[in-house]
Design an enzyme around this catalytic site. Structure first.
Site, mmCIF file in Angstrom:
data_model
loop_
_atom_site.group_PDB
_atom_site.id
_atom_site.type_symbol
_atom_site.label_atom_id
_atom_site.label_comp_id
_atom_site.label_asym_id
_atom_site.label_seq_id
_atom_site.Cartn_x
_atom_site.Cartn_y
_atom_site.Cartn_z
ATOM 1 N N LYS A 137 0.853 -1.193 0.000
ATOM 2 C CA LYS A 137 0.000 0.000 0.000
ATOM 3 C C LYS A 137 0.888 1.242 0.000
ATOM 4 C CE LYS A 137 -3.771 -2.451 2.254
ATOM 5 N NZ LYS A 137 -4.598 -2.618 3.468
ATOM 6 N N ASP A 218 -6.491 -12.808 8.396
ATOM 7 C CA ASP A 218 -7.045 -11.503 8.040
ATOM 8 C C ASP A 218 -8.209 -11.088 8.935
ATOM 9 O OD1 ASP A 218 -7.202 -9.191 6.324
ATOM 10 O OD2 ASP A 218 -9.008 -10.074 5.459
#
Length: 281
Positions: A137, A218
């Site tokens: 990111k 996650d």
């Protein structure tokens, strides 16, 4: 020793950045206001307590426009410095140094901001054994520099791109039909590093049975993370990811996960307050 990063061309980066700022015209302010033979001497300093990153790149900006500029480094990359600390002293052609100033400062401010935020996360998990990872990111075109900054802050680089490891996420699973099938296809393709994102406990065994080499857990709560780590029992590294904040990361680390990845290191780090002040001609 010259500053060098794998897959990063410093000269190309500096030239492109300066060209963007000059717009094919030039620094009309400096050319109008500053005599051609004027000399500038100044000090780059930090107005905040920071972790330093980017000084060699700043030096390259100044030297690109004045190859004879005198540049003295006053801090080291990765060093934590107090507010008011001097980072760099320079002297050279005034027009050249003033033209390069903003590009140099932008780079140091951005990279030092990332390094400082990263160090805060590293400090928060000190002693737990968990390792902090960065993510993909990053801003387009700045990934290598931003990941360099996380290293200066004490993190470990994760995937540098789509090329160095497979990461099977929920959309890959949806297309492939199941976690197991997605992993089997990656194994059949000859990929050595196969990271698999799982968001439920019941996905763990199928992923491992098919050949996953790393499990990304996650958006699991702390209790579920502990259960997942116990189930994996050290067969592959485990990684907690998703919504990790500075106030939650230690509890996550204490679940026994191998790694914790944090996107906000590069997504949300505020720029450090770094300036360049004229001292004399």
């Amino acid at each position: 020793m010259a500053f060098s990063l794998d897959r990063f061309d410093l000269d190309v980066f500096v030239a492109a950045t300066l060209a963007e700022d000059l717009g094919g015209v030039g620094d009309i302010t400096s050319e109008a206001v500053v005599p051609a033979d004027a000399v500038f001497a100044g000090v780059m300093d930090s107005r905040d307590a920071i972790v330093v990153a980017g000084l060699p790149i700043a030096k390259a900006f100044f030297r690109a426009l004045d190859p004879e500029a005198e540049v003295e480094m006053l801090a080291e990359e990765g060093q934590r410095v107090a507010a008011g600390a001097d980072l760099m002293r320079l002297r050279g052609k005034a027009r050249a140094l003033l033209t390069a100033e903003r590009s140099a400062l932008n780079t140091v401010q951005h990279l030092s901001g990332i390094a400082m935020l990263t160090r805060a996360y590293v400090d928060a998990i000190a002693g737990t054994g968990a390792i902090l990872l960065d993510t993909r990111k990053t801003l387009p075109g700045l990934r290598i520099l931003e990941k360099y900054a996380t290293r200066m802050g004490g993190a470990t680089n994760y995937r540098m791109g789509l090329w160095d490891a497979a990461m099977i996420k929920d959309n890959h699973v949806a297309v492939a039909g199941s976690v197991g099938e997605a992993v089997r296809r990656a194994v059949a393709a000859g990929i050595e590093r196969i990271i698999v994102e799982v968001d439920r406990i019941d996905q763990i065994e199928p992923a491992l049975a098919a050949g996953a080499t790393h499990l990304l857990l996650d958006n699991m709560g702390v209790a579920v993370l502990r259960e997942a780590v116990a189930l994996v029992a050290g067969r592959v590294p485990t990684e907690a990811s998703g919504g990790v904040r500075l106030d939650t990361i230690r509890a996550i680390a204490e679940t026994g996960v191998t790694y914790i990845s944090v996107g906000r290191l590069t997504q949300s780090a505020p720029a450090a307050d770094v300036g360049l002040d004229f001292t004399s001609g």
